[in-house]
Design a protein around this motif. Sequence first.
Motif, short mmCIF file in Angstrom:
data_model
loop_
_atom_site.label_atom_id
_atom_site.label_comp_id
_atom_site.label_asym_id
_atom_site.label_seq_id
_atom_site.Cartn_x
_atom_site.Cartn_y
_atom_site.Cartn_z
N LEU A 176 9.09 3.13 -14.35
CA LEU A 176 7.66 3.23 -14.68
C LEU A 176 7.00 1.86 -14.80
N GLY A 177 7.68 0.83 -14.31
CA GLY A 177 7.13 -0.51 -14.39
C GLY A 177 6.28 -0.86 -13.19
N GLY A 178 5.89 -2.12 -13.12
CA GLY A 178 5.11 -2.60 -11.98
C GLY A 178 3.74 -1.94 -11.90
N ASP A 179 3.42 -1.44 -10.72
CA ASP A 179 2.11 -0.83 -10.48
C ASP A 179 2.10 0.68 -10.71
N PHE A 180 3.16 1.21 -11.30
CA PHE A 180 3.23 2.67 -11.41
C PHE A 180 2.06 3.25 -12.19
N TRP A 181 1.87 2.78 -13.42
CA TRP A 181 0.80 3.36 -14.25
C TRP A 181 -0.59 3.05 -13.71
N PRO A 182 -0.88 1.82 -13.27
CA PRO A 182 -2.20 1.60 -12.66
C PRO A 182 -2.46 2.49 -11.45
N ASP A 183 -1.43 2.69 -10.61
CA ASP A 183 -1.61 3.55 -9.43
C ASP A 183 -1.84 5.00 -9.84
N GLY A 200 -7.00 6.59 -1.60
CA GLY A 200 -7.29 5.17 -1.59
C GLY A 200 -7.32 4.58 -0.19
N GLY A 201 -7.50 5.44 0.82
CA GLY A 201 -7.53 5.02 2.22
C GLY A 201 -6.87 6.07 3.07
N TYR A 202 -7.29 6.16 4.34
CA TYR A 202 -6.75 7.19 5.23
C TYR A 202 -6.54 6.59 6.62
N ARG A 203 -5.30 6.55 7.08
CA ARG A 203 -4.93 6.03 8.40
C ARG A 203 -4.88 7.22 9.36
N TYR A 204 -5.73 7.23 10.37
CA TYR A 204 -5.80 8.42 11.22
C TYR A 204 -5.53 8.18 12.69
N TRP A 205 -5.29 6.94 13.10
CA TRP A 205 -5.02 6.71 14.51
C TRP A 205 -4.28 5.41 14.69
N GLY A 206 -3.20 5.42 15.50
CA GLY A 206 -2.44 4.22 15.79
C GLY A 206 -2.79 3.68 17.16
N ASN A 207 -2.95 2.37 17.25
CA ASN A 207 -3.26 1.73 18.52
C ASN A 207 -1.98 1.23 19.21
N TYR A 208 -2.12 0.79 20.44
CA TYR A 208 -0.98 0.32 21.23
C TYR A 208 -0.30 -0.88 20.59
N ASP A 209 -1.06 -1.72 19.94
CA ASP A 209 -0.49 -2.94 19.37
C ASP A 209 0.07 -2.74 17.96
N GLY A 210 0.13 -1.49 17.50
CA GLY A 210 0.66 -1.20 16.18
C GLY A 210 -0.37 -1.21 15.08
N SER A 211 -1.59 -1.64 15.38
CA SER A 211 -2.66 -1.58 14.38
C SER A 211 -3.16 -0.14 14.26
#
Length: 324
Positions: free
Chosen positions: A198-205, A279-290
């Motif tokens: 439960l250390g680190g960023d657990f509780w803030p997250d 906290g963000g949504y990744r919905y498509w991958g490009n050829y270069d990995g972005s």
Amino acid sequence: MNLAKAELNRLMSRRFVKLLVVVLFAVFGLTVAVVMIDSSRPSDQAWAEARQMAAEARADRTREHERCLTSKDPGAPQDLYDQYYGADCTAYDPADVKDEQYLSGVFVFSDEITGLAYMLAAYLAFFGFLIAASFIGAELSSGGLINLLLWRPQRGTVYGTKLGVLLGGLAVFNLGFTVLYVGVFWVLAATTGWTGNLGGDFWPDLIGLSLRGFVLALVTAACAYAIATIGRHTAAALGVLIGYVIAWELGARLVFYMINLEPSDPLFLSTYVAAWVNGGYRYWGNYDGSALVIDAGTGAAVLLGLAALLVGGGYLSFHRRDLT
């Protein structure tokens, strides 16, 4: 009598609200019971097996991580490039593997509370939607709101006060229920399972996720209140919700998939809900990995903008419409 106090008494005395609170606690109790039945304190043997499986998983991830990084090199073999095309190599980070993730039959609070927090956000959003829609929809459809306007004829004041009392009441209840919800599962983990790291960023997250779910529930309630006002009935809000989900979220997605119109994610409200809550949504991958990403700020702007638009439309409808 003060209008806000009268509205608060009306909100708390509604049988439908009491019924929904009972249902919410019943679902919560069922979830707790399932966790208690399936969880036990880990034995020394269970820990030994978990450490062994975690070590094997870290070794596998290390190999996958190295292969993924190699696939990004300009001279990488074609088959390796194709295998990891568009992949995010951080997904193979061996440091993400924890021993407690491989404990069998043990409720690990640090691993499972995130999924339970998403469930809580869904519970509270639907709970708020139903209460908000019925709070004004039932009075509009029954004509009970006319009696209130005879006592307090300022329609704008009535509309705003009812909405403020509704959101304030839901905020207090949701905050208390969220603390209870997380606290009960922590106690269960401490007594019948394992609390984990439960250390680190657990509780803030976790607090951030819970607060985003909290805000989503209030935004959902405001939208339901406005739609029920415009439609002058509780069923109007439910009809809009069901119609939108079936016709657009399911039907349109299927059509876009069949005609290969991708990415279509930015066209759907659920995408912005996911972006806000996650906290963000990744919905498509490009050829270069972005990747194409919708951040939490964009998700919040869309949701709050929609709520403001609907609340404003509800005010105009309530202000100008003949309620007799």
